[in-house]
Design an enzyme around this catalytic site. Structure first.
Site, mmCIF file in Angstrom:
data_model
loop_
_atom_site.group_PDB
_atom_site.id
_atom_site.type_symbol
_atom_site.label_atom_id
_atom_site.label_comp_id
_atom_site.label_asym_id
_atom_site.label_seq_id
_atom_site.Cartn_x
_atom_site.Cartn_y
_atom_site.Cartn_z
ATOM 1 C CB CYS A 43 -1.092 -0.242 1.158
ATOM 2 S SG CYS A 43 -1.657 -1.367 1.160
ATOM 3 N NE ARG A 52 4.655 1.775 -0.137
ATOM 4 C CZ ARG A 52 4.859 1.396 0.872
ATOM 5 N NH1 ARG A 52 7.137 1.238 -0.082
ATOM 6 N NH2 ARG A 52 5.803 0.218 1.478
ATOM 7 C CD1 TRP A 73 -0.773 -6.332 -3.228
ATOM 8 C CD2 TRP A 73 -0.883 -6.904 -1.106
ATOM 9 N NE1 TRP A 73 -0.407 -6.943 -3.864
ATOM 10 C CE2 TRP A 73 -0.227 -7.880 -2.284
ATOM 11 C CE3 TRP A 73 -1.445 -7.343 -0.306
ATOM 12 C CZ2 TRP A 73 -0.218 -8.785 -2.119
ATOM 13 C CZ3 TRP A 73 -0.875 -8.749 0.371
ATOM 14 C CH2 TRP A 73 -0.342 -9.274 -0.573
ATOM 15 C CG ASN A 87 1.545 0.255 4.367
ATOM 16 O OD1 ASN A 87 0.856 -0.806 4.412
ATOM 17 N ND2 ASN A 87 2.830 0.850 4.164
ATOM 18 N N GLY A 88 -0.688 -2.284 6.814
ATOM 19 C CA GLY A 88 -0.462 -2.668 7.171
ATOM 20 C C GLY A 88 -1.383 -3.054 7.663
ATOM 21 C CD GLU A 99 15.964 -13.315 -9.666
ATOM 22 O OE1 GLU A 99 15.269 -13.560 -8.680
ATOM 23 O OE2 GLU A 99 15.525 -12.176 -9.269
ATOM 24 C CE LYS A 149 12.365 -10.874 -11.234
ATOM 25 N NZ LYS A 149 13.139 -10.543 -10.346
ATOM 26 C CD GLU A 186 8.861 -10.811 -9.822
ATOM 27 O OE1 GLU A 186 8.091 -10.921 -8.348
ATOM 28 O OE2 GLU A 186 9.827 -10.630 -10.246
ATOM 29 C CG HIS A 195 15.873 -38.736 -9.544
ATOM 30 N ND1 HIS A 195 17.033 -40.247 -9.652
ATOM 31 C CD2 HIS A 195 17.445 -37.935 -9.761
ATOM 32 C CE1 HIS A 195 17.894 -40.287 -9.759
ATOM 33 N NE2 HIS A 195 18.410 -38.520 -9.204
ATOM 34 C CE LYS A 209 11.412 -2.523 -6.284
ATOM 35 N NZ LYS A 209 11.261 -3.805 -6.842
HETATM 36 C C1 AGP Z 1 11.834 -9.753 -7.009
HETATM 37 O O1 AGP Z 1 11.880 -9.447 -8.309
HETATM 38 C C2 AGP Z 1 10.489 -9.562 -5.966
HETATM 39 N N1 AGP Z 1 8.540 -8.811 -6.302
HETATM 40 C C3 AGP Z 1 10.167 -10.241 -4.967
HETATM 41 O O2 AGP Z 1 10.969 -11.557 -4.891
HETATM 42 C C4 AGP Z 1 11.628 -9.692 -3.739
HETATM 43 O O3 AGP Z 1 12.858 -9.514 -4.438
HETATM 44 C C5 AGP Z 1 10.871 -9.764 -2.335
HETATM 45 O O4 AGP Z 1 9.268 -9.618 -1.969
HETATM 46 C C6 AGP Z 1 11.864 -9.275 -1.167
HETATM 47 O O5 AGP Z 1 12.162 -7.724 -1.592
HETATM 48 P P1 AGP Z 1 12.660 -7.194 -0.600
HETATM 49 O O6 AGP Z 1 14.984 -7.139 -0.967
HETATM 50 O O7 AGP Z 1 12.531 -5.367 -0.777
HETATM 51 O O8 AGP Z 1 13.216 -7.656 0.986
#
Ligand code: AGP
Length: 609
Positions: free
Chosen positions: A2, A27, A77, A101-102, A482, A486, A489, A505, A604
């Site tokens: 948020c 956010r 969010w 937010n929270g 990674e 990528k 997501e 396996h 984010k």
């Molecule tokens: C990465 O592309 C993601 N959006 C996500 O995995 C992110 O790296 C994760 O939420 C951790 O965030 P931070 O580095 O702000 O702690």
């Protein structure tokens, strides 16, 4: 999660808030809303909130000329309650209007103890907080007292911005765990979840201390603790400007941020070189931290966790010291084996990820020393850790992490190098040579970014795929984790990363004619082993993209697309490989016409557990 913003001053509040919401949208982007206290004799409230992105809110409010210099805005969010207009913030009742937010953990108990069930018009925990503040405001007619009473019964994480109709021109704020930064500029006072909404007005700001009530007015900001004592904030200065939060001619922030990696790496590495070695004197990180550690535990989430997986291999390679990498949300509940003698390296771009923060606190409670690798200055993790290594990637706006991953890796490589040197595991000469290889990542990535045709080519296959596999062994497997994240997501293609030797396996059953497999084989000592696994999937019809160092033979019997990385030693291939994998994901998502920077369901900064 948020995004929240409040502004009071001499400018048009509606404009400031809508612009602020646009920059905070990364956010959370389920819904957006704005509330303005009008400059009419009654100080009546203008409120507009709806499900959908900020652009929808902007459109709906476009024609409304609202004379106001004071307002609050929110981009959501969803946690409690679906994505509806009703659940969007701001929430208002009586003479109180609030954004949050929270998560209010005890909201159900509060509904019962304050008999709120009949009054609630939304499904949110935030409205419960609002109604409690309103209850005390009506009782005491005093905003500060109402806030104090309310936070005395609320359990959870929150940042609140509140307007009281009886106190026009002012915004009251308080936070616990969830972030809030504030700044006073020539044109008024601002508060926001993060700096991106503030830098267009000023680069001098402070992080609102927890359990402190901030009162914003156009004259400035006053802070008092819960006993009424004045609080002096610690002023910070943003070392990036408003241009860094714009797309700068790129179609998406993600592509811009991928291209910023050479600069981000340089900014992170170069200020930390003294006499040819990594040096953390300026960071205040003592060598004793490295000398005294008996073991290392790395804790992080998502991409940061995958950076940690690469870090583990490098630490173990250089020092033969045990390193465990933990997913922060699991670490907290597995009674982790950490204590005095453990160096807990915590990695977080935002510095606000609640699971990572709580995991770090737990490790510290158990006696571990913490070293946080963080990108956002003054963030909660940075403030709570024993030591901080700031990465200098600048603001990362795209939800998909790219440049933050590269600088996290650089930080881990530098720490490993310094640690190995001070422990005598690397000679001065070897440490200097290692550092030169880390630096070499900069020109290597620059070279790679000059020609992206190969990655676009891979994406043409990926856009049609339902599933994809990323395989590799050792370090290459860590990179593939990674790469798969990528792709998932932002392109919504289901992708799995697998240790290449483990496929047979079970997972190899999923390979059929045309299944895309991205095979990473950059590690000489296991190259042939990985290639054997590539042959196994190729023989079963996979469409193989093979990533290797230069000069490897790769005929059509082995792969369909061969991507070569510029020359760099095996331990450092992650830097160019990461860029290749980022670009494959980027062009796939873009090719599918998706909102690359704002993938569905994500936000984010993940400040809920
Ligand atoms: C990465 O592309 C993601 N959006 C996500 O995995 C992110 O790296 C994760 O939420 C951790 O965030 P931070 O580095 O702000 O702690």
């Amino acid at each position: 999660m948020c995004g929240i913003i409040g502004y009071t001053g001499t400018l048009d509040a509606k404009k400031v808030i809508i612009e602020g919401l646009k920059s905070l949208e990364y956010r959370g982007y389920d819904s957006a809303g704005i509330a303005l206290l009008k400059e009419d004799p009654e100080h009546s409230l203008y409120i507009m909130k709806e499900a959908g992105p900020v652009s929808v809110l902007e459109e709906s409010t476009k024609e409304d000329a609202v004379k106001s210099g004071c307002g609050i805005g929110h981009t959501r969010w969803a946690t409690h309650g679906g994505v509806t207009d009703q659940n969007a913030h701001p929430h208002t009742t009586g003479r109180v209007t609030l954004i949050h937010n929270g998560i209010i953990e005890n909201y159900r108990e509060l509904i019962n103890s304050y008999n709120l069930a009949e009054q609630l018009v939304s499904e949110t925990d935030s409205e419960v907080a609002l109604r409690i503040i309103d209850y005390y405001y009506e009782k005491y007619q005093d905003p500060v007292k109402a806030i104090k009473k309310a936070v005395g019964v609320i359990i959870g994480a929150y940042s609140f911005c509140i307007m009281f109709a009886g106190d026009p021109g002012k915004i009251y704020c308080i936070r616990n765990v969830s972030p809030l930064v504030a700044a006073a500029s020539e044109t008024g006072a601002l508060v926001a979840s993060d700096l991106t909404a503030i830098v267009p007005y000023t680069r001098d700001y402070f992080v609102l201390p927890e359990d402190t009530i901030a009162v914003l007015s156009k004259e400035g900001i006053t802070l008092t603790d819960l006993s009424g004592n004045p609080v002096e904030p610690e002023m910070l200065h943003a070392d990036w400007d408003v241009e860094s939060v714009k797309k700068g001619g790129y179609p998406h922030f993600m592509l811009k941020e991928i291209n910023e990696q050479p600069e981000a790496l340089e900014n992170t590495i170069k200020p930390r070189i003294a006499k040819g070695l990594p040096d953390f004197t300026e960071d205040g990180i003592p060598d004793s931290l490295f000398r005294e550690a008996k073991e290392i535990c790395i804790v992080a989430c998502g991409t940061a966790n995958y950076a940690g997986m690469v870090g583990k291999s490098i630490f173990e390679l250089l020092m033969r010291i045990p390193v465990n990498v933990h997913i922060a949300s699991e670490f907290r509940y597995e009674d982790p084996l950490v204590g005095p003698g453990t160096l807990c390296i915590v990695i977080s771009q935002s510095g606000e990820t609640i699971d990572t923060l709580e995991a770090m606190k737990l490790a510290m409670e158990k006696g571990a020393k913490s070293l946080a690798i963080v990108n956002v200055k003054g963030s909660t993790i940075a403030r709570e850790a024993d030591h901080v290594f700031y990465t200098h990637a600048g603001p990362e706006i795209s939800v998909a992490s790219t440049k933050a991953y590269s600088v996290q890796l650089a930080a881990l490589y530098l720490i490993a190098c310094r640690m190995a040197y001070v422990r005598g595991a690397l000679s001065e000469q070897a440490a200097a040579a290692f550092l030169q290889q880390v630096l070499k990542a900069v020109p290597v990535i620059q070279e790679l970014l000059k020609n992206v045709v190969g990655m676009k080519h891979v994406s043409e296959k990926m856009v049609k795929a339902k599933d994809a596999f990323y395989i590799g062994r050792g370090l290459d497997y860590a990179f593939s984790l990674e790469g798969a994240l990528k792709l998932k997501e932002i392109s919504y293609v289901h992708a799995e990363a697998y240790p290449a030797g483990e496929l047979k396996h079970g997972t190899i059953a999923l390979i059929e004619e045309g299944t895309p497999v991205v095979a990473i084989a950059t590690q000489e000592k296991i190259y042939q082993k990985t290639i054997s696994n590539v042959r196994e999937v190729k023989a079963r019809g996979a469409y193989v993209t093979l990533i290797t160092k230069k000069g490897k033979a790769a005929g059509s019997d082995l792969c369909d697309i061969h991507l070569e990385i510029p020359e760099i030693e095996d331990e450092f291939t992650v830097f160019p490989v990461a860029v290749i994998l980022q670009l494959i994901a980027y062009y796939t998502a873009d090719g599918k016409g998706l909102d690359v920077d704002k993938p569905r369901n994500l936000a984010k900064s993940v400040t809920v557990e």
